[in-house]
Design a protein around this motif. Structure first.
Motif, PDB file in Angstrom:
ATOM      1  N   LYS A  90       0.841  -1.202   0.000  1.00  0.00           N
ATOM      2  CA  LYS A  90       0.000   0.000   0.000  1.00  0.00           C
ATOM      3  C   LYS A  90       0.877   1.255   0.000  1.00  0.00           C
ATOM      4  O   LYS A  90       0.581   2.222  -0.694  1.00  0.00           O
ATOM      5  N   GLY A  94       0.914   3.794  -3.072  1.00  0.00           N
ATOM      6  CA  GLY A  94       0.551   5.163  -2.719  1.00  0.00           C
ATOM      7  C   GLY A  94       1.635   6.160  -3.066  1.00  0.00           C
ATOM      8  O   GLY A  94       1.362   7.279  -3.494  1.00  0.00           O
ATOM      9  N   SER A 102       0.866   7.794   0.484  1.00  0.00           N
ATOM     10  CA  SER A 102       1.667   6.723   1.082  1.00  0.00           C
ATOM     11  C   SER A 102       1.648   6.762   2.596  1.00  0.00           C
ATOM     12  O   SER A 102       2.045   5.791   3.238  1.00  0.00           O
ATOM     13  N   GLY A 105      -0.076   3.748   4.615  1.00  0.00           N
ATOM     14  CA  GLY A 105       0.731   2.526   4.564  1.00  0.00           C
ATOM     15  C   GLY A 105       1.962   2.624   5.452  1.00  0.00           C
ATOM     16  O   GLY A 105       2.352   1.655   6.106  1.00  0.00           O
TER      17      GLY A 105
END
Length: 155
Positions: A90, A94, A102, A105
């Motif tokens: 993720k 991201g 991001s 995550g």
């Protein structure tokens, strides 16, 4: 290798192999971005930076996952490892978009690493209690850890 030994580390080995495949996927994304005909410097920089950031935290992840699995219990450690790989995916995806995508995550991955670190500390503390105080709380701690690992799914 003895079957008993393999039985105690099998899940950790599987998660480690999945993480190697994920690293290969990340490297392939960087290579694909480098060889693309319409190379955008910003896209290449974001993919390279995401890959570098994932590689920087990779040794820490492996160390705490293996220590938690060996010192306490492999099942919750391997489960947390799989969840960490999802969080890292993720983060990487991201980061390829906008940098702010991001952050979830990254935060999720930090929480999982902290959980694995706590598992290591508890496993070491239990070993010291068994060694020097003849008190074994491993079964209780394993039950609590297994239940707490399910809480990792809450974002």
């Amino acid at each position: 290798m003895d079957y008993i030994v393999v039985e105690h580390i099998f899940l950790l080995v599987l998660v480690t192999l999945f993480s190697v495949l994920q690293n290969a996927f990340f490297a392939q994304k960087v290579e694909k971005e480098c060889t693309s005909q319409n190379v955008k410097a910003s896209a290449l920089e974001r993919v390279s930076c995401a890959n570098r950031n994932c590689m920087d935290s990779y040794p820490t992840f492996l160390a705490v996952m293996w220590c938690a699995g060996l010192c306490l219990n492999q099942a919750p450690a391997a489960f947390a490892g799989i969840i960490y790989l999802v969080a890292r995916q993720k983060y990487f995806i991201g980061y390829m978009g906008q940098t702010c995508q991001s952050t979830p995550g990254f935060q999720f991955g930090k929480r999982i690493l902290f959980f694995l670190f706590l598992m290591c500390i508890v496993g070491i503390a239990n070993f010291l209690l068994v060694r020097y105080a003849s008190s074994d709380y491993k079964e209780y701690v394993e039950t609590i850890t297994s239940a707490a690992s399910a809480l990792l799914l809450i974002p």
